[in-house]
Design a protein around this motif. Structure first.
Motif, PDB file in Angstrom:
ATOM      1  N   ASN A 188       3.978   3.701 -11.337  1.00  0.00           N
ATOM      2  CA  ASN A 188       2.724   4.444 -11.535  1.00  0.00           C
ATOM      3  C   ASN A 188       2.142   4.890 -10.205  1.00  0.00           C
ATOM      4  O   ASN A 188       0.922   4.867 -10.014  1.00  0.00           O
ATOM      5  N   ALA A 189       2.994   5.252  -9.300  1.00  0.00           N
ATOM      6  CA  ALA A 189       2.543   5.585  -7.953  1.00  0.00           C
ATOM      7  C   ALA A 189       2.592   7.089  -7.716  1.00  0.00           C
ATOM      8  O   ALA A 189       3.521   7.754  -8.152  1.00  0.00           O
ATOM      9  N   PRO A 190       1.602   7.625  -6.998  1.00  0.00           N
ATOM     10  CA  PRO A 190       1.736   9.018  -6.561  1.00  0.00           C
ATOM     11  C   PRO A 190       2.918   9.109  -5.599  1.00  0.00           C
ATOM     12  O   PRO A 190       3.219   8.143  -4.898  1.00  0.00           O
ATOM     13  N   ALA A 225       8.657   5.909  -8.048  1.00  0.00           N
ATOM     14  CA  ALA A 225       7.222   6.194  -8.108  1.00  0.00           C
ATOM     15  C   ALA A 225       6.730   6.226  -9.554  1.00  0.00           C
ATOM     16  O   ALA A 225       5.686   5.660  -9.885  1.00  0.00           O
ATOM     17  N   VAL A 226       7.505   6.860 -10.422  1.00  0.00           N
ATOM     18  CA  VAL A 226       7.103   6.929 -11.830  1.00  0.00           C
ATOM     19  C   VAL A 226       7.002   5.525 -12.412  1.00  0.00           C
ATOM     20  O   VAL A 226       6.035   5.180 -13.085  1.00  0.00           O
ATOM     21  N   GLY A 250       0.846  -1.192   0.000  1.00  0.00           N
ATOM     22  CA  GLY A 250       0.000   0.000   0.000  1.00  0.00           C
ATOM     23  C   GLY A 250       0.879   1.238   0.000  1.00  0.00           C
ATOM     24  O   GLY A 250       0.603   2.200  -0.708  1.00  0.00           O
ATOM     25  N   PHE A 251       1.955   1.176   0.795  1.00  0.00           N
ATOM     26  CA  PHE A 251       2.855   2.325   0.912  1.00  0.00           C
ATOM     27  C   PHE A 251       4.310   1.883   0.848  1.00  0.00           C
ATOM     28  O   PHE A 251       4.661   0.803   1.321  1.00  0.00           O
ATOM     29  N   ILE A 252       5.121   2.735   0.268  1.00  0.00           N
ATOM     30  CA  ILE A 252       6.563   2.541   0.258  1.00  0.00           C
ATOM     31  C   ILE A 252       7.156   3.777   0.919  1.00  0.00           C
ATOM     32  O   ILE A 252       6.946   4.903   0.444  1.00  0.00           O
ATOM     33  N   PRO A 279       0.618   1.295  -5.250  1.00  0.00           N
ATOM     34  CA  PRO A 279       1.207   1.783  -4.008  1.00  0.00           C
ATOM     35  C   PRO A 279       1.304   3.309  -4.010  1.00  0.00           C
ATOM     36  O   PRO A 279       1.076   3.946  -5.027  1.00  0.00           O
ATOM     37  N   VAL A 280       1.618   3.848  -2.851  1.00  0.00           N
ATOM     38  CA  VAL A 280       1.911   5.265  -2.730  1.00  0.00           C
ATOM     39  C   VAL A 280       3.335   5.364  -2.208  1.00  0.00           C
ATOM     40  O   VAL A 280       3.695   4.685  -1.250  1.00  0.00           O
TER      41      VAL A 280
END
Lengths: 291, 377
Positions: B119-121, B115-116, B97-99, B159-160
């Motif tokens: 595909n993560a915000p 993140a890019v 869910g989160f990194i 993930p975010v």
């Protein structure tokens, strides 16, 4: 060698949250300046131009109309051409959106052909490590990822190789450590403060810059629906890249509100005249056996 | 409930303190969203010394999260490009869910690109967590730390990627108990793989298995669409001397841009006369301008200090500076901007022109000493 420097115009005077707490109160153009980290990047580019033959420096900025003033100043510092991606976005813009827009201007686009926008490959793209307002540190590394080129962040020393197709840099780490990194062009480097001393634009350069055309396009023209040459990013692994790479991604993060930080300590404010504050401080320090 | 991944940081065989803070932040998120915390330890094996077992031990001593080593043969440490390349398939497999990475030199080099690719915000520089309607909110520093922005995700994407500001998540909630065992994950990875340079070894809770990796010796990869890794991470060196007299100082008088010119440093020197075991320091801009040597820089990239008294004179209080002095026992700050971020971590706030205040207090202290002497004659 072609260098592109990405700069951001930020507020340089005192800022206050707008009463709606959605963003800061509007600023005048005289309260704006080039993000200091980007000035270091610009200066580094101009130093390379002065040191080596056949080097051109373009500067690009994604921002509102008044950002053009910072582009002009950058040209006064020695950039050859200015590119302005005009956006009406006020406030909180994630690094991904900005990086996407910069990447999109580098692609030849039929829709923009008439404006003769400079595009194409740069050997070196420089940005500051982060902007002082949003403090994200995202645009440089994200731009590199979108363009599929290497990126080194926090550069405190930069040297071009003799063959001019690579660089050796020192990047800054915590605790006084530095790491040497060698990379080949094209690449992105994010520049840390202290690498050089940014110059003031000379009068003759300012005048010359004032006469030059600044290439301009609108951010919303870059991602037209159904445009056959929409920015198509390299597909990475299993995931489809098209969806993730459109600036719509940015809409996933929303700014709920601005607020002043909660004070972590007593934050006892001393009152009175300067002398009274000084006397009070001396008493406090004496009470605590610090003096 | 998806996992929360922490990307550990270490250098020269020592885990960086920020790693503990990342784990704290992860506990904070887990308190809102649930989810098991896994600390991933990226380790470039190419350096020579085998710090890996010690580092795993250090993470275990620090927390009870799962530890997953990502040992990359042939990669230097740190090698952000190699870490990123190998974290990508690992993250796709772990589906977190989160990194959570540090808003540090390593984090800035690694997280946005990661993140890019996922595909993560990417939410950078988180200094606190909040909650609204069961969903986490992330507080980040804006405008040189003067104002915080509270951001949230509009949709529950995963993930975010988060980068966390150093020095902010210092106290941990109760440790999050490890949920399921990771035996299943190990079994999945028991494949016969080729060993050798460039093979990536994945270790889960002491059990090592190997998955094929890419050759990491900076070769050009002409695979269509993949980033070219024409980047070589080399040796690490130390700027200036590693021992600074700031370490011994009981009292530090630190100057920032507010002292206006190099000549005014002498006023800071003057002020130290009244304190035993004291030293002059500066925020980064003073060192960049050459007014003070690097050994006297306080901040995340300079010295991290915790003296009995820290007097910040004309320092605005960027997050990078605060990370270097926030643990001081008593903090007095002088700045003419009532909203200067430094006041957020100060015990005593003095809204005054810094230079003028310093001159005033020196004058008054001299007078007092003078009158004290008179009493003895």
């Amino acid at each position: 060698m072609k260098i592109l420097v990405c700069i951001k115009q930020i507020s340089t005077s005192e800022i206050h949250p707008h009463e709606s707490a959605n963003w800061i109160a509007q600023q005048n153009v005289q309260d704006q300046g080039i993000n200091p980290f980007d000035e270091y990047a610009l200066e580094e580019a101009v130093l390379i131009k002065e040191r080596y033959p056949d080097v051109s420096v373009d500067v690009i900025s994604v921002g509102p109309d008044i950002a053009v003033e910072s582009i002009r100043r950058a040209m006064g510092m020695g950039a050859d051409r200015g590119i302005h991606v005009v956006t009406e976005d006020q406030g909180y813009v994630t690094g991904f959106v900005t990086a996407s827009r910069i990447a999109a201007t580098l692609r030849p686009r039929d829709s923009l052909k008439s404006q003769n926008l400079p595009h194409g490959s740069y050997d070196m793209i420089l940005t500051g490590v982060m902007s002082e307002d949003l403090m994200q540190g995202q645009v440089g590394p994200m731009l590199a990822e979108i363009l599929a080129i290497p990126c080194v962040t926090s550069v405190v020393q930069l040297q071009c190789s003799d063959t001019m197709n690579g660089v050796t840099v020192q990047r800054e780490m915590e605790g006084g450590l530095r790491q040497e990194v060698r990379a080949s062009m094209p690449l992105v480097l994010t520049i840390q403060a202290g690498i050089n001393k940014p110059r003031y634009p000379s009068l003759s350069n300012i005048l010359r810059a004032g006469r030059k055309k600044i290439f301009s396009c609108r951010a919303d023209e870059l991602f037209l629906e159904g445009a056959p040459d929409s920015p198509c990013l390299p597909s990475h692994g299993n995931r489809s890249s098209l969806h993730g790479m459109s600036p719509v991604n940015s809409a996933l993060i929303s700014l709920e509100r601005l607020e002043y930080p909660v004070k972590k300590r007593e934050a006892q404010k001393l009152g009175g005249t300067t002398e009274q504050k000084a006397a009070l401080l001396m008493d406090i320090l004496k009470q605590r056996d610090l003096i | 409930m998806k996992k929360i991944i922490v990307i550990a940081e270490h250098i020269q065989g020592q885990l960086r303190p920020v790693t503990r803070e990342l784990i704290c932040c992860a506990h904070g998120i887990a308190g809102i969203t649930g989810g098991e915390i896994v600390t991933v330890l990226p380790y470039g094996e190419g350096g020579g010394d085998d710090h890996y077992p010690s580092l795993v031990g250090q993470v275990r001593a620090m927390s009870d999260t799962h530890v997953m080593g990502l040992v990359i043969r042939g990669a230097a440490h740190p090698d952000a490009a190699a870490f990123k390349e190998h974290l990508i398939p690992l993250m796709q497999e772990l589906d977190p869910g989160f990194i959570v990475a540090g808003h540090t030199s390593q984090g800035l080099d690694l997280a946005p690109g990661l993140a890019v690719r996922l595909n993560a915000p990417c939410i950078s520089g988180v200094n606190a967590l909040g909650e609204s309607k069961g969903k986490p909110q992330f507080v980040r520093s804006l405008f040189k730390g003067k104002i915080n922005g509270v951001v949230a995700l509009k949709e529950p994407v995963t993930p975010v990627v988060l980068t966390v500001q150093a020095g902010m998540f210092l106290s941990c909630p109760l440790s999050h108990a490890a949920a399921d065992s990771s035996a299943d994950m190990v079994d999945e990875r028991q494949k016969k793989m080729k060993s050798g340079p460039g093979v990536c070894s994945v270790e889960i809770d002491g059990k090592k298995s190997e998955i094929p990796g890419k050759n990491l010796h900076c070769s050009k990869k002409e695979v269509s669409g993949n980033p070219q890794q024409n980047i070589q991470y080399g040796k690490i060196s130390q700027t200036g001397s590693s021992k600074s007299k700031l370490d011994q100082a009981r009292v530090i008088i630190a100057g920032g841009r507010g002292i206006e010119s190099l000549d005014n440093i002498e006023y800071l020197q003057e002020l130290t006369r009244f304190f035993s075991a004291s030293a002059v320091a500066g925020s980064r801009p003073l060192i960049d301008m050459g007014w003070l040597p690097y050994e006297q820089q306080v901040g995340i990239t300079g010295a991290v200090v915790a003296p009995d008294l820290y007097m910040a004179v004309g320092i605005s209080g960027s997050s990078q500076h605060i990370a270097g002095m926030a643990q001081s026992k008593f903090i007095v700050s002088v700045n003419q901007d009532p909203h200067a971020a430094i006041f957020n971590v100060s015990d005593i706030c003095i809204v005054e022109d810094a230079l003028n205040f310093v001159k005033t207090i020196i004058f008054m202290m001299d007078k007092k000493e003078g009158s004290n002497l008179l009493n003895y004659t």
